[in-house]
Enzyme design. Sequence first.
Site, mmCIF file in Angstrom:
data_model
loop_
_atom_site.group_PDB
_atom_site.id
_atom_site.type_symbol
_atom_site.label_atom_id
_atom_site.label_comp_id
_atom_site.label_asym_id
_atom_site.label_seq_id
_atom_site.Cartn_x
_atom_site.Cartn_y
_atom_site.Cartn_z
ATOM 1 N N THR A 382 56.307 58.287 -15.465
ATOM 2 C CA THR A 382 56.121 58.579 -14.058
ATOM 3 C C THR A 382 55.053 59.636 -13.920
ATOM 4 O O THR A 382 54.627 60.224 -14.900
ATOM 5 C CB THR A 382 57.487 59.054 -13.503
ATOM 6 N N SER A 443 67.363 55.932 -9.205
ATOM 7 C CA SER A 443 66.219 56.641 -9.774
ATOM 8 C C SER A 443 66.597 58.079 -10.101
ATOM 9 O O SER A 443 67.492 58.661 -9.489
ATOM 10 C CB SER A 443 65.051 56.642 -8.781
#
Length: 563
Positions: A382, A443
């Site tokens: 990420t 998430s």
Amino acid sequence: MIRTRRLISALLVAVVCFVWSGTGLAAEERRDVIASRGVVTSASPLASQVGADVLQKGGNAFDAAIATAFAISIAEPGLSSIGGGGFALLYNAKEKKTYMIDFRDKAPAKAHENFYELDEKGRVKNNAKATGWYSVAVPGNVAAMEEIHKRFASKKWGELVQPAIGLLEQGVPVNKTLYEFILSALDRIEASPSKDFFQKTFFKDELPLEVGQKYYMPDLVKTLKIIAAEGGQAFYKGAVADKIVAAFAKNANGWISKEDLANYKVAMREPVQGTYRGKYQVVSVPPPAGGLAVIEILNILENFDLKKMGYGTPDTVQTMIEAQKLAFADKNHYMADPDFKAVPVKTLIDKKYAASRAALIKLDSTLKAPKPGDVDALAGNTTSFSIIDKDGNMVTITQTINHFLGAAVVPEGTGILMNNQMNAFTTRPGRANSVQAGKRPLSNMAPTLVLKEGKPFMTLGSPGSSRIITAVSTILVNVIDYGMNLQEAIAAPRFHNSNLPKTTMEARWSPEIRKALEDRGQVLQIYKEVDLFFGGAQGAMILPDGKIQGCADPRRSGKAVGY
């Protein structure tokens, strides 16, 4: 075939970690900046400079966020992409209000909880949930940038997309982080249906481009020019959407359809909010993101006098590890897409509930896989970037395509690396995070803002899977409880436990600390002194004199830029 695994292995051994002075490390390139009018910090100096240029030309933090998001998508192409999604927190200083945009990728209409075929051991056959066309969820990145532009921006849309186009047209130098990731992904590239794209983009003479050599993505330039000219909806209903849909029709029986793209919408959600040590208001992202767990960890730790216990002592580290375990036990049990399952947010951020969880922590022994708390006892590789402008507007965005290279597929003619966010769902039916059409997977992303006595104070975010939550909470403790400046707090050594049997730690923790923890029952796994495994936090903080410190994690190739 990509040449020589033996050579690649030798190259991997040669990797050198980033370092920072003041944290038990040798000094290297300075990562932070102190500026008077605005800062942008990201995992790419190029992307940070793009955002800072927007600020310097009169744009606000929201303009800079859009430009930075597009720029980081091409400057960290295997970690972030317009083919992915994420979460954004935006503080509007004029309104004194925080907005949260959930642009998490969504399962397409063909998805259902029994879609993926399992083998006799319960594993998905052919790894189809983690790689390839059927691992892709409907992306939200471009929709989010369009939403930010509609609500908050002062500059024209095309003007904010153009810097990313310019970078690609010049060619983007490979940085050390990207180089290391490419080396780690050789097998995925070799097996990828889009292998030719990756070889053409990131290789020369069958070897990875070296640090400093440039890569070019001409198809992505064309895609971005269409988006710049026609707006974000070109991605969902226009020429770009047509190419994406055609690729899925050809390769995956229409797994993502025209309707899936056209129907995608971001979700505007109420941020989760808590306080820490009285005068600090911590604002983060709600489920399906991980911000609630950050606040729960801080609420648990508030029951201990960490300052008196001392930084980095066995008692302090033990307490923080146990708090992490307890919060993850709750996260893993209760969290889900709130559009599909009710999440007991109010209870999980309640101070009394946190006190009941804190009472389970013992300094002389470790909790073994603690269970989630009883909420009825009280009435998701990420990238992240942070921005503060001269008016006190704050933005922190974490965006991702999940694994490095995402699904490792690129729709022909687009240059877009697609996410593999279907892998963030569980294959077990009937669970809170089971696959379901239109659902957003759970998430760990946790972009977070902090106000101090009601005034803008700090932005913070990190990549790193479950380590995001522990990195963000630990950095806040380092600043608030131990008085570190933000760069010191980010660079300080880390540890992590997401309610698993082993606690992971960077090797900078002393043998004495490790021995003391093992004597209390902790099972430790030691990583390098400065390890990318523990994330790559980016943050900015307003200093007492009104200047702004932008900070970048030495675990990544990033840098803060200000003016």
